[in-house]
Design a protein around this motif. Structure first.
Motif, PDB file in Angstrom:
ATOM      1  N   ASN A 115       0.825  -1.215   0.000  1.00 51.32           N
ATOM      2  CA  ASN A 115       0.000   0.000   0.000  1.00 51.32           C
ATOM      3  C   ASN A 115       0.854   1.259   0.000  1.00 51.32           C
ATOM      4  N   SER A 116       1.940   1.257   0.757  1.00 52.01           N
ATOM      5  CA  SER A 116       2.787   2.454   0.776  1.00 52.01           C
ATOM      6  C   SER A 116       3.484   2.655  -0.558  1.00 52.01           C
ATOM      7  N   MET A 117       3.887   1.576  -1.217  1.00 49.88           N
ATOM      8  CA  MET A 117       4.511   1.717  -2.535  1.00 49.88           C
ATOM      9  C   MET A 117       3.506   2.219  -3.563  1.00 49.88           C
ATOM     10  N   GLN A 118       2.262   1.741  -3.493  1.00 49.50           N
ATOM     11  CA  GLN A 118       1.246   2.206  -4.435  1.00 49.50           C
ATOM     12  C   GLN A 118       0.926   3.675  -4.224  1.00 49.50           C
ATOM     13  N   SER A 119       1.017   4.130  -2.992  1.00 46.92           N
ATOM     14  CA  SER A 119       0.735   5.551  -2.753  1.00 46.92           C
ATOM     15  C   SER A 119       1.929   6.428  -3.125  1.00 46.92           C
ATOM     16  N   LEU A 120       3.142   5.871  -3.053  1.00 44.60           N
ATOM     17  CA  LEU A 120       4.325   6.658  -3.395  1.00 44.60           C
ATOM     18  C   LEU A 120       4.574   6.717  -4.899  1.00 44.60           C
ATOM     19  N   VAL A 121       4.356   5.613  -5.588  1.00 39.35           N
ATOM     20  CA  VAL A 121       4.619   5.546  -7.019  1.00 39.35           C
ATOM     21  C   VAL A 121       3.298   5.729  -7.753  1.00 39.35           C
TER      22      VAL A 121
END
Length: 164
Positions: free
Chosen positions: A143-149
């Motif tokens: 989830n954090s990667m999807q929100s960052l990228v």
């Protein structure tokens, strides 16, 4: 409106029979003002009571004494356990060494492990907790990667702007 017509309007009401509209409005305003002042005084009294530590201590004295006694018992028991363990440390170390030598004598191929010491339920519970923690950490990372990228949309590709 004349004074006589104002009095006629209020002729059927006992309280406002001899009052004009202005006097009635003033009396109503005075009554509302008095009620507002009483409400403000009550709110101020409640504010003082809510912030008064001495009042709350008096109201909850039995609870505070009980909690304090329980805290003293817990601290005393913990201190007693620490003292007991410190005094019996050498005994415990000798017993653990005897158990280790016994395990080494019984199973020389497994000198460093003590798998049989752990019950199956505890080992299974530990593994389930580790699986859950790993799954949770993976989901959080995803989830954090999807929100960052930022994700690419299907209809727009890099370089589409150059062709126009």
């Amino acid at each position: 409106m004349s004074q006589a017509s104002e009095l006629e309007v209020h002729a059927d009401h006992a309280i406002t029979r001899r009052m004009g509209d202005r006097e009635q409005v003033e009396q109503t305003a005075d009554r509302i003002r008095d009620e507002l002042l009483l409400t403000l005084e009550e709110l101020d009294r409640r504010r003082h009571r809510a912030t008064d530590v001495r009042y709350h201590l008096n109201q909850n004295r039995d609870l505070l004494v009980t909690v304090g006694a329980a805290a003293l018992v817990v601290v005393g028991a913990g201190l007693g356990l620490v003292i007991y363990r410190a005094r019996h440390h050498d005994e415990r170390v000798r017993r653990q060494r005897r158990q280790a030598l016994s395990r080494a004598w019984d199973h020389p191929e497994r000198v460093a492990t003590s798998v049989e010491d752990k019950p199956l339920g505890a080992e299974l519970g530990r593994k389930l907790v580790m699986i859950f923690a790993t799954t949770l950490a993976t989901a959080v990372a995803r989830n954090s990667m999807q929100s960052l990228v930022p994700s690419r949309t299907a209809g727009k590709r890099p370089g589409d702007d150059d062709k126009k």
